[in-house]
Design a protein around this motif. Structure first.
Motif, PDB file in Angstrom:
ATOM      1  N   SER A 127       0.851  -1.112   0.107  1.00  0.00           N
ATOM      2  CA  SER A 127      -0.036   0.142   0.038  1.00  0.00           C
ATOM      3  C   SER A 127       0.935   1.282  -0.023  1.00  0.00           C
ATOM      4  O   SER A 127       1.695   1.557   0.918  1.00  0.00           O
ATOM      5  CB  SER A 127      -0.850   0.007   1.178  1.00  0.00           C
ATOM      6  N   ASP A 128       0.408   2.242  -0.876  1.00  0.00           N
ATOM      7  CA  ASP A 128       1.307   3.355  -1.109  1.00  0.00           C
ATOM      8  C   ASP A 128       1.091   4.141  -2.404  1.00  0.00           C
ATOM      9  O   ASP A 128       0.434   3.519  -3.119  1.00  0.00           O
ATOM     10  CB  ASP A 128       2.908   3.329  -1.033  1.00  0.00           C
ATOM     11  N   LEU A 129       1.708   5.175  -2.511  1.00  0.00           N
ATOM     12  CA  LEU A 129       1.571   6.031  -3.795  1.00  0.00           C
ATOM     13  C   LEU A 129       2.806   5.606  -4.409  1.00  0.00           C
ATOM     14  O   LEU A 129       3.973   6.102  -3.934  1.00  0.00           O
ATOM     15  CB  LEU A 129       1.300   7.418  -3.441  1.00  0.00           C
ATOM     16  N   TRP A 130       2.906   5.010  -5.801  1.00  0.00           N
ATOM     17  CA  TRP A 130       4.052   4.774  -6.567  1.00  0.00           C
ATOM     18  C   TRP A 130       4.429   5.442  -7.662  1.00  0.00           C
ATOM     19  O   TRP A 130       3.271   6.027  -8.217  1.00  0.00           O
ATOM     20  CB  TRP A 130       3.994   3.193  -7.085  1.00  0.00           C
ATOM     21  N   TRP A 131       5.488   5.839  -8.271  1.00  0.00           N
ATOM     22  CA  TRP A 131       5.510   6.709  -9.256  1.00  0.00           C
ATOM     23  C   TRP A 131       6.916   6.446  -9.917  1.00  0.00           C
ATOM     24  O   TRP A 131       7.813   5.538  -9.415  1.00  0.00           O
ATOM     25  CB  TRP A 131       5.549   8.095  -8.810  1.00  0.00           C
ATOM     26  N   ASN A 132       7.199   7.106 -10.976  1.00  0.00           N
ATOM     27  CA  ASN A 132       8.638   7.047 -11.697  1.00  0.00           C
ATOM     28  C   ASN A 132       9.148   8.597 -11.418  1.00  0.00           C
ATOM     29  O   ASN A 132       8.479   9.335 -11.967  1.00  0.00           O
ATOM     30  CB  ASN A 132       8.441   6.731 -13.051  1.00  0.00           C
ATOM     31  N   PRO A 133      10.184   8.459 -10.794  1.00  0.00           N
ATOM     32  CA  PRO A 133      10.773  10.040 -10.349  1.00  0.00           C
ATOM     33  C   PRO A 133      11.084  10.702 -11.549  1.00  0.00           C
ATOM     34  O   PRO A 133      11.402  11.741 -11.380  1.00  0.00           O
ATOM     35  CB  PRO A 133      12.062   9.651  -9.344  1.00  0.00           C
ATOM     36  N   ASN A 134      11.519  10.030 -12.571  1.00  0.00           N
ATOM     37  CA  ASN A 134      11.973  10.567 -13.792  1.00  0.00           C
ATOM     38  C   ASN A 134      10.705  11.113 -14.794  1.00  0.00           C
ATOM     39  O   ASN A 134      10.874  11.513 -15.866  1.00  0.00           O
ATOM     40  CB  ASN A 134      12.785   9.800 -14.696  1.00  0.00           C
ATOM     41  N   GLU A 135       9.460  10.826 -14.244  1.00  0.00           N
ATOM     42  CA  GLU A 135       8.250  11.018 -15.027  1.00  0.00           C
ATOM     43  C   GLU A 135       7.152  11.587 -14.142  1.00  0.00           C
ATOM     44  O   GLU A 135       6.049  11.132 -14.066  1.00  0.00           O
ATOM     45  CB  GLU A 135       7.906   9.873 -15.793  1.00  0.00           C
ATOM     46  N   SER A 136       7.418  12.649 -13.329  1.00  0.00           N
ATOM     47  CA  SER A 136       6.318  13.269 -12.563  1.00  0.00           C
ATOM     48  C   SER A 136       5.170  13.651 -13.497  1.00  0.00           C
ATOM     49  O   SER A 136       5.434  13.831 -14.787  1.00  0.00           O
ATOM     50  CB  SER A 136       6.982  14.530 -12.043  1.00  0.00           C
ATOM     51  N   GLY A 137       4.208  13.725 -12.856  1.00  0.00           N
ATOM     52  CA  GLY A 137       2.715  13.763 -13.384  1.00  0.00           C
ATOM     53  C   GLY A 137       1.853  12.874 -13.389  1.00  0.00           C
ATOM     54  O   GLY A 137       0.628  13.131 -13.884  1.00  0.00           O
ATOM     55  N   TRP A 138       2.207  11.632 -13.436  1.00  0.00           N
ATOM     56  CA  TRP A 138       1.455  10.307 -13.161  1.00  0.00           C
ATOM     57  C   TRP A 138       2.078   9.492 -12.063  1.00  0.00           C
ATOM     58  O   TRP A 138       2.990   9.631 -11.587  1.00  0.00           O
ATOM     59  CB  TRP A 138       1.354   9.640 -14.694  1.00  0.00           C
ATOM     60  N   GLY A 139       0.983   8.568 -11.566  1.00  0.00           N
ATOM     61  CA  GLY A 139       1.356   7.870 -10.409  1.00  0.00           C
ATOM     62  C   GLY A 139       0.398   6.719 -10.589  1.00  0.00           C
ATOM     63  O   GLY A 139      -0.619   6.556 -11.109  1.00  0.00           O
ATOM     64  N   PHE A 140       0.643   5.755  -9.643  1.00  0.00           N
ATOM     65  CA  PHE A 140      -0.056   4.574  -9.544  1.00  0.00           C
ATOM     66  C   PHE A 140      -0.109   4.334  -8.044  1.00  0.00           C
ATOM     67  O   PHE A 140       0.678   4.044  -7.399  1.00  0.00           O
ATOM     68  CB  PHE A 140       0.732   3.395 -10.210  1.00  0.00           C
ATOM     69  N   ASN A 141      -1.226   4.168  -7.613  1.00  0.00           N
ATOM     70  CA  ASN A 141      -1.755   3.986  -6.144  1.00  0.00           C
ATOM     71  C   ASN A 141      -2.371   2.675  -5.622  1.00  0.00           C
ATOM     72  O   ASN A 141      -3.285   2.306  -6.376  1.00  0.00           O
ATOM     73  CB  ASN A 141      -2.829   5.145  -5.750  1.00  0.00           C
ATOM     74  N   ILE A 142      -1.720   2.189  -4.811  1.00  0.00           N
ATOM     75  CA  ILE A 142      -2.039   0.746  -4.556  1.00  0.00           C
ATOM     76  C   ILE A 142      -2.521   0.734  -2.819  1.00  0.00           C
ATOM     77  O   ILE A 142      -1.973   1.386  -2.151  1.00  0.00           O
ATOM     78  CB  ILE A 142      -0.598   0.075  -4.553  1.00  0.00           C
ATOM     79  N   VAL A 143      -3.677   0.187  -2.774  1.00  0.00           N
ATOM     80  CA  VAL A 143      -4.414  -0.084  -1.551  1.00  0.00           C
ATOM     81  C   VAL A 143      -4.404  -1.394  -1.351  1.00  0.00           C
ATOM     82  O   VAL A 143      -5.289  -2.172  -2.233  1.00  0.00           O
ATOM     83  CB  VAL A 143      -5.755   0.680  -1.364  1.00  0.00           C
ATOM     84  N   PRO A 163      -6.428  14.252 -18.810  1.00  0.00           N
ATOM     85  CA  PRO A 163      -6.300  13.616 -17.632  1.00  0.00           C
ATOM     86  C   PRO A 163      -7.092  12.295 -17.973  1.00  0.00           C
ATOM     87  O   PRO A 163      -8.279  12.497 -18.476  1.00  0.00           O
ATOM     88  CB  PRO A 163      -6.882  14.533 -16.820  1.00  0.00           C
ATOM     89  N   ALA A 164      -6.729  11.295 -17.451  1.00  0.00           N
ATOM     90  CA  ALA A 164      -7.347   9.830 -17.583  1.00  0.00           C
ATOM     91  C   ALA A 164      -7.192   9.246 -16.345  1.00  0.00           C
ATOM     92  O   ALA A 164      -5.973   9.304 -15.433  1.00  0.00           O
ATOM     93  CB  ALA A 164      -6.763   9.337 -18.761  1.00  0.00           C
ATOM     94  N   TRP A 165      -8.081   8.408 -15.872  1.00  0.00           N
ATOM     95  CA  TRP A 165      -8.019   7.582 -14.897  1.00  0.00           C
ATOM     96  C   TRP A 165      -8.239   6.227 -15.182  1.00  0.00           C
ATOM     97  O   TRP A 165      -9.279   5.776 -15.881  1.00  0.00           O
ATOM     98  CB  TRP A 165      -9.011   8.002 -13.656  1.00  0.00           C
ATOM     99  N   TYR A 166      -7.687   5.272 -14.534  1.00  0.00           N
ATOM    100  CA  TYR A 166      -7.757   3.817 -14.804  1.00  0.00           C
ATOM    101  C   TYR A 166      -7.919   3.218 -13.363  1.00  0.00           C
ATOM    102  O   TYR A 166      -7.156   3.581 -12.433  1.00  0.00           O
ATOM    103  CB  TYR A 166      -6.701   3.400 -15.651  1.00  0.00           C
ATOM    104  N   VAL A 167      -8.472   2.218 -13.274  1.00  0.00           N
ATOM    105  CA  VAL A 167      -8.224   1.187 -12.038  1.00  0.00           C
ATOM    106  C   VAL A 167      -8.314  -0.161 -12.351  1.00  0.00           C
ATOM    107  O   VAL A 167      -8.480  -0.640 -13.439  1.00  0.00           O
ATOM    108  CB  VAL A 167      -9.718   1.463 -11.383  1.00  0.00           C
ATOM    109  N   VAL A 168      -7.613  -0.918 -11.276  1.00  0.00           N
ATOM    110  CA  VAL A 168      -7.473  -2.219 -11.430  1.00  0.00           C
ATOM    111  C   VAL A 168      -8.142  -2.640  -9.960  1.00  0.00           C
ATOM    112  O   VAL A 168      -7.422  -2.738  -8.914  1.00  0.00           O
ATOM    113  CB  VAL A 168      -5.937  -2.363 -11.098  1.00  0.00           C
TER     114      VAL A 168
END
Length: 236
Positions: A127-143, A163-168
């Motif tokens: 669980s956390d907010l995941w990202w790529n530090p070289n590509e700020s502006g998008w992220g992947f939130n895991i709960v 802007p776009a939202w996707y869920v898994v």
């Protein structure tokens, strides 16, 4: 023509022994075999001279009590002390025990069935907010709910820079560090508009391969296009 000398005597002995054996074989009563009883009798007397496994004659008497009776009744003089000691049932059981020693061992039991497959459990709580530090502006939130249920939300952009939202919303742990789930595009009413409910459309799949507790690789297919990105926990 009659044979003279020792040949005559030897032939007489052989003839008498053969006739006696045939008569005993024809007259031998039929008994049910009791291998355990035969083992006890063999251990009490026979094993002293013939050992275990049997040698020196008994190995020829498997399921043949007549041969044992012949040995006791004159064929083997050293065994004459057993005359009238054993009944025909006793000899049947001894012969059955000797036969059991010569029988091939039973086949080994079949291996136990494999245990039912178990669902892998995640190695860590991701669980956390995941990202790529070289590509700020998008992220992947895991709960992570409970021990193994993931609900993931990705915020990113689609062409042309919208802007776009996707869920898994759930998925399957392939291993303790590899997770796969279906990706859905989410659309709905604007916040300043009357609520009409969200619309979910499956657009692909996502696989997260965690290389450690804090790093991993996200592979995501959306509308037929596949992208792979390194991700890590976003520090605060």
């Amino acid at each position: 023509m009659a044979l003279a000398g020792p040949w005559n005597g030897n032939l007489a002995v052989i003839f008498r022994t053969t006739v006696a054996a045939l008569l005993m074989l024809l007259a031998w009563p039929a008994h049910p075999q009791n291998v355990s009883h035969g083992q006890n009798l063999y251990g009490q007397t026979c094993i002293t001279c013939h050992g275990l496994p049997p040698f020196g004659g008994p190995e020829l008497a498997a399921n043949n009590p007549t041969l044992i009776a012949q040995a006791i009744n004159g064929l083997v003089p050293q065994m004459s002390f057993l005359r009238n000691v054993y009944s025909s049932q006793d000899l049947t059981d001894i012969a059955a025990y000797i036969a059991s020693l010569q029988a091939p061992p039973p086949p080994p039991p079949p291996p136990p069935p494999p245990p039912p497959p178990t669902n892998p459990e995640p190695a860590f709580d991701y669980s956390d907010l995941w990202w790529n530090p070289n590509e700020s502006g998008w992220g992947f939130n895991i709960v992570q709910h409970g021990k193994s249920v993931l609900f993931c939300v990705m915020f990113t952009y689609s062409a042309p820079n919208l802007p776009a939202w996707y869920v898994v919303p759930g998925g399957t742990w392939n291993t303790s560090t590899n997770f796969t789930g279906a990706v859905y595009r989410v659309t709905g009413s604007a916040v300043n508009q009357p609520f009409v409910g969200a619309k979910l459309t499956q657009v692909g799949t996502a696989t997260i391969d965690f290389s450690s507790q804090n790093t991993g690789t996200l592979t995501m297919s959306v509308d037929g296009a596949t992208v792979t990105r390194s991700i890590e926990r976003q520090p605060y």
